[in-house]
Write a protein that holds these residues in place. Structure first.
Motif, short mmCIF file in Angstrom:
data_model
loop_
_atom_site.label_atom_id
_atom_site.label_comp_id
_atom_site.label_asym_id
_atom_site.label_seq_id
_atom_site.Cartn_x
_atom_site.Cartn_y
_atom_site.Cartn_z
N ARG A 142 -23.23 3.80 21.29
CA ARG A 142 -21.95 3.77 20.95
C ARG A 142 -21.70 5.26 21.03
O ARG A 142 -19.93 5.57 21.64
N VAL A 143 -22.36 5.98 20.50
CA VAL A 143 -21.48 7.75 20.44
C VAL A 143 -21.64 7.99 22.54
O VAL A 143 -20.47 8.07 22.91
N GLN A 144 -22.76 7.68 23.11
CA GLN A 144 -22.64 7.64 24.96
C GLN A 144 -21.97 7.14 25.15
O GLN A 144 -21.20 7.75 26.03
N ASP A 145 -21.26 5.96 24.56
CA ASP A 145 -19.71 5.12 26.11
C ASP A 145 -18.61 5.93 25.23
O ASP A 145 -17.94 5.66 26.54
N VAL A 146 -18.60 7.08 24.02
CA VAL A 146 -17.38 7.34 23.78
C VAL A 146 -17.49 8.99 24.64
O VAL A 146 -16.25 9.51 24.25
N VAL A 147 -18.75 9.29 24.76
CA VAL A 147 -18.44 10.77 24.68
C VAL A 147 -18.61 11.39 26.16
O VAL A 147 -19.12 10.45 27.02
N SER A 148 -18.29 12.19 27.05
CA SER A 148 -17.93 12.60 29.13
C SER A 148 -19.17 13.97 28.58
O SER A 148 -19.27 14.28 29.66
N GLY A 149 -19.05 14.31 28.14
CA GLY A 149 -20.54 15.68 27.48
C GLY A 149 -20.53 16.63 26.18
O GLY A 149 -19.70 15.87 25.57
#
Length: 160
Positions: free
Chosen positions: A122-129
């Motif tokens: 869920r964090v990966q889904d909203v973080v671009s880098g």
């Protein structure tokens, strides 16, 4: 030669959610506010905590703790509001604490790196880098994806 557009992309409004250090591009931030009175929204997604009245403008408040699947905030601790512009709308992101505006060009920040695969999905889904900093790692939040609660699974099927 560095252009002003490049400098803006290197500036981030920082904040914490469940111990993680996030930043959102300053260009996407309208303002940062202390806790605001909130009106609940029946049948809204779990992450939608309510609506706030921002000088006559009705703004949806999305709790990033809920959106990212973290445990609830201590009821004695009031969330802060990071007001962002996303897809032509204004949305409040409820966060645990506010940091500073940091300029990576001034502090010698390195190029963005991909999101580590060991981060929760869920964090990966909203973080671009991620941006490695001295003593910490800045998770660069994609405001458009963060406010998209339709892609976040509800744990309780919405509020009655």
């Amino acid at each position: 030669m560095t252009t002003d557009a490049t400098l803006v992309e290197e500036q981030y409004c920082t904040f914490w959610v469940s111990g993680l250090f996030f930043g959102v591009a300053v260009a996407e931030v309208q303002e940062v506010l202390r806790t605001q009175p909130m009106t609940p929204v029946p049948r809204a997604a779990d992450a939608v905590t309510g609506l706030i009245n921002l000088r006559g403008q009705i703004v949806t408040a999305v709790d990033l703790r809920v959106r990212l699947g973290f445990p609830p905030r201590d009821p004695a601790t009031a969330p802060m509001n990071v007001i962002v512009r996303s897809r032509g709308e204004v949305v409040s992101l409820l966060v645990d604490d506010i940091g500073d505006v940091i300029d990576l060009a001034e502090i010698g920040g390195v190029a963005p790196e991909p999101v580590p695969s060991n981060m929760p999905a869920r964090v990966q889904d909203v973080v671009s880098g991620v941006r490695p900093l001295a003593g910490s790692i800045l998770l660069v939040l994609d405001a458009d994806r963060a406010v998209d609660v339709s892609s976040a699974p509800d744990t309780a099927g919405g509020k009655p």
